[in-house]
Write a protein that holds these residues in place. Structure first.
Motif, PDB file in Angstrom:
ATOM      1  N   LEU A 274      -9.038  75.324 -36.797  1.00  0.00           N
ATOM      2  CA  LEU A 274      -8.915  76.257 -37.919  1.00  0.00           C
ATOM      3  C   LEU A 274      -7.502  76.803 -38.084  1.00  0.00           C
ATOM      4  O   LEU A 274      -6.958  76.806 -39.190  1.00  0.00           O
ATOM      5  CB  LEU A 274      -9.889  77.423 -37.724  1.00  0.00           C
ATOM      6  CG  LEU A 274     -11.365  77.162 -37.992  1.00  0.00           C
ATOM      7  CD1 LEU A 274     -12.191  78.348 -37.523  1.00  0.00           C
ATOM      8  CD2 LEU A 274     -11.600  76.920 -39.470  1.00  0.00           C
ATOM      9  N   HIS A 277      -4.715  74.610 -39.702  1.00  0.00           N
ATOM     10  CA  HIS A 277      -5.004  74.344 -41.113  1.00  0.00           C
ATOM     11  C   HIS A 277      -4.680  75.558 -41.973  1.00  0.00           C
ATOM     12  O   HIS A 277      -4.072  75.432 -43.044  1.00  0.00           O
ATOM     13  CB  HIS A 277      -6.474  73.955 -41.286  1.00  0.00           C
ATOM     14  CG  HIS A 277      -6.722  72.497 -41.107  1.00  0.00           C
ATOM     15  ND1 HIS A 277      -6.584  71.582 -42.115  1.00  0.00           N
ATOM     16  CD2 HIS A 277      -7.064  71.788 -40.005  1.00  0.00           C
ATOM     17  CE1 HIS A 277      -6.847  70.368 -41.662  1.00  0.00           C
ATOM     18  NE2 HIS A 277      -7.142  70.467 -40.382  1.00  0.00           N
ATOM     19  N   ILE A 278      -5.088  76.725 -41.519  1.00  0.00           N
ATOM     20  CA  ILE A 278      -4.792  77.953 -42.265  1.00  0.00           C
ATOM     21  C   ILE A 278      -3.275  78.150 -42.353  1.00  0.00           C
ATOM     22  O   ILE A 278      -2.732  78.489 -43.409  1.00  0.00           O
ATOM     23  CB  ILE A 278      -5.468  79.158 -41.594  1.00  0.00           C
ATOM     24  CG1 ILE A 278      -6.993  79.026 -41.698  1.00  0.00           C
ATOM     25  CG2 ILE A 278      -5.011  80.468 -42.237  1.00  0.00           C
ATOM     26  CD1 ILE A 278      -7.752  80.063 -40.899  1.00  0.00           C
ATOM     27  N   VAL A 327     -18.012  79.865 -37.632  1.00  0.00           N
ATOM     28  CA  VAL A 327     -17.024  79.726 -38.705  1.00  0.00           C
ATOM     29  C   VAL A 327     -16.459  78.307 -38.731  1.00  0.00           C
ATOM     30  O   VAL A 327     -16.283  77.709 -39.796  1.00  0.00           O
ATOM     31  CB  VAL A 327     -15.876  80.739 -38.522  1.00  0.00           C
ATOM     32  CG1 VAL A 327     -14.800  80.527 -39.583  1.00  0.00           C
ATOM     33  CG2 VAL A 327     -16.415  82.158 -38.591  1.00  0.00           C
ATOM     34  N   GLY A 328     -16.191  77.760 -37.555  1.00  0.00           N
ATOM     35  CA  GLY A 328     -15.504  76.471 -37.473  1.00  0.00           C
ATOM     36  C   GLY A 328     -16.348  75.277 -37.855  1.00  0.00           C
ATOM     37  O   GLY A 328     -15.839  74.319 -38.457  1.00  0.00           O
ATOM     38  N   TYR A 331     -16.448  74.597 -41.565  1.00  0.00           N
ATOM     39  CA  TYR A 331     -15.116  74.165 -42.005  1.00  0.00           C
ATOM     40  C   TYR A 331     -14.851  72.723 -41.584  1.00  0.00           C
ATOM     41  O   TYR A 331     -14.238  71.947 -42.328  1.00  0.00           O
ATOM     42  CB  TYR A 331     -14.058  75.099 -41.412  1.00  0.00           C
ATOM     43  CG  TYR A 331     -12.682  74.890 -42.003  1.00  0.00           C
ATOM     44  CD1 TYR A 331     -12.375  75.363 -43.274  1.00  0.00           C
ATOM     45  CD2 TYR A 331     -11.692  74.217 -41.296  1.00  0.00           C
ATOM     46  CE1 TYR A 331     -11.117  75.175 -43.824  1.00  0.00           C
ATOM     47  CE2 TYR A 331     -10.429  74.022 -41.835  1.00  0.00           C
ATOM     48  CZ  TYR A 331     -10.155  74.501 -43.093  1.00  0.00           C
ATOM     49  OH  TYR A 331      -8.911  74.297 -43.639  1.00  0.00           O
ATOM     50  N   PHE A 334     -16.578  70.484 -43.972  1.00  0.00           N
ATOM     51  CA  PHE A 334     -15.776  70.431 -45.198  1.00  0.00           C
ATOM     52  C   PHE A 334     -14.611  69.455 -45.047  1.00  0.00           C
ATOM     53  O   PHE A 334     -14.324  68.658 -45.951  1.00  0.00           O
ATOM     54  CB  PHE A 334     -15.270  71.833 -45.536  1.00  0.00           C
ATOM     55  CG  PHE A 334     -14.188  71.862 -46.583  1.00  0.00           C
ATOM     56  CD1 PHE A 334     -14.484  71.668 -47.917  1.00  0.00           C
ATOM     57  CD2 PHE A 334     -12.863  72.080 -46.212  1.00  0.00           C
ATOM     58  CE1 PHE A 334     -13.488  71.691 -48.883  1.00  0.00           C
ATOM     59  CE2 PHE A 334     -11.858  72.105 -47.171  1.00  0.00           C
ATOM     60  CZ  PHE A 334     -12.171  71.911 -48.508  1.00  0.00           C
ATOM     61  N   LEU A 335     -13.930  69.497 -43.900  1.00  0.00           N
ATOM     62  CA  LEU A 335     -12.807  68.584 -43.668  1.00  0.00           C
ATOM     63  C   LEU A 335     -13.267  67.133 -43.639  1.00  0.00           C
ATOM     64  O   LEU A 335     -12.598  66.237 -44.169  1.00  0.00           O
ATOM     65  CB  LEU A 335     -12.108  68.940 -42.353  1.00  0.00           C
ATOM     66  CG  LEU A 335     -11.214  70.173 -42.348  1.00  0.00           C
ATOM     67  CD1 LEU A 335     -10.644  70.407 -40.958  1.00  0.00           C
ATOM     68  CD2 LEU A 335     -10.085  70.031 -43.353  1.00  0.00           C
ATOM     69  N   THR A 338     -13.844  65.990 -47.104  1.00  0.00           N
ATOM     70  CA  THR A 338     -12.559  65.809 -47.775  1.00  0.00           C
ATOM     71  C   THR A 338     -11.900  64.496 -47.377  1.00  0.00           C
ATOM     72  O   THR A 338     -11.371  63.763 -48.213  1.00  0.00           O
ATOM     73  CB  THR A 338     -11.616  66.988 -47.455  1.00  0.00           C
ATOM     74  OG1 THR A 338     -12.236  68.204 -47.833  1.00  0.00           O
ATOM     75  CG2 THR A 338     -10.300  66.841 -48.186  1.00  0.00           C
TER      76      THR A 338
END
Length: 345
Positions: A274, A277-278, A327-328, A331, A334-335, A338
């Protein structure tokens, strides 16, 4: 985070880094005052500077502050480790926990505790050796994953799949050593499989802090080499960079950071995925800017996770790794989606 995305911090990364560390300091202050015995910010600051009531100083200095400092440096170490891994592999899915490095460090930690514990559950060697064992476990695992993934280069999804397989193998080995070791280790298994800051003390912080700071500073010293590697092997070789040597050195730094974090906090997941990436979205890909911002974001993630773990369901404590995974994991999905759309699979 949406507000930050509207501002172009790529031209002013120092401002973004200062802001994220201000947020870190704020969360540390809030966490220090939260718990069964609440302390106001004024009482926290008074106790930090040696004033206020003795009870407040004991609660803060002896119990809460070691956890807070441990969360701070564990988050920084995991975030920078992930930033380095993603850079040297040019793989946005690379992170210490997803490619098995964390599992390798966990295996080495449990092996250390099994081999060097007596019948009274006391260590027969100094705890100073624990980070070295974790570093060796992380490094050997990373080398195995890289070797098995290599086929005319490292394809992102091949690295990920082999990392998951190696991680599963290491987790099986960890379970076997727990069963073979002292009984008390069974109750501590979640520390290395899920990740928790519970039980942190100043002795552990004094070992973790210099290692983490030293390795992060070394990574910053290698910022030029890292930026060149980001351009690709052909360009890096063309400008005279020793690509393979630099990649190995950076890999050792990354696994060292993972090892020392896992040695004391277990396998806190997704921070290494995370935070970089942020950081990359906000301050851009330039390594020196991205790695410092990543360190701040990683510290923020683990501090918030540990704060929630400590106060959300008190007196029951949920490991901090559960909250970072909550949270991870979405995400990460999602990655993956993508990458599939980009043809990464």
């Amino acid at each position: 985070m949406k507000i930050l995305n509207r501002i172009d911090f790529t031209r002013h990364p120092v401002i973004a880094t200062v802001l994220v560390f201000v947020a870190v300091g704020t969360v540390m202050l809030i966490s220090a005052g939260s718990g069964e015995f609440p302390l106001s910010p004024s009482k926290v600051l008074a106790a930090l500077f040696g004033y206020g009531e003795e009870f407040d100083r004991i609660i803060l200095i002896d119990f809460r502050l070691p956890r807070i400092m441990m969360a701070l440096f564990v988050g920084m170490a995991l975030a920078v480790s992930g930033a380095i891994l993603q850079g040297i592999t040019k793989n946005p899915l690379a992170s210490p926990d997803l490619i098995g490095v964390t599992a390798g460090a966990s295996f080495a930690v449990v092996l250390f505790l099994t081999l060097f514990s007596d019948e009274n559950n006391a260590l027969t060697v100094s705890i100073q050796w624990l980070p070295l064992f974790a570093f060796l476990g992380a490094t050997l695992t990373a080398l195995i994953v890289f070797a098995l993934s290599w086929k005319n280069g490292i394809a992102p999804f091949r690295l990920l799949l082999i990392g998951i397989a190696v991680a599963a193998f290491m987790q099986a080995g960890t379970t076997i050593w727990i069963l073979m070791g002292p009984i008390y280790q069974a109750s501590q298994a979640t520390i290395w499989t899920t990740g928790s800051i519970y039980g942190a003390n100043w002795s552990q912080v004094s070992v973790l802090m210099p290692w983490a700071l030293l390795l992060i500073m070394i990574s910053l010293m290698l910022r030029r080499q890292m930026n060149i590697l980001e351009l690709g092997d052909d360009i890096a070789t063309g400008v005279g960079s020793m690509v393979q040597r630099n990649r190995i050195i950076l890999l050792l730094i990354s696994t060292g950071l993972t090892g020392v974090a896992v040695a004391f906090a277990g396998g806190i997941g997704f921070v290494g995925l995370l935070a970089p990436h942020i950081a990359r979205r906000i301050v851009g890909p330039k390594f020196q800017s991205m790695v410092l911002f990543s360190a701040g974001v990683g510290a923020l993630l683990v501090l918030i996770a540990d704060w929630i773990a400590r106060v959300a369901f008190a007196p029951i404590e949920v490991p901090a790794g559960v909250w970072t995974a909550a949270v991870g994991a979405p995400y990460f999905i999602f990655l993956l989606m993508t990458q599939r759309k980009k043809g990464g699979a």
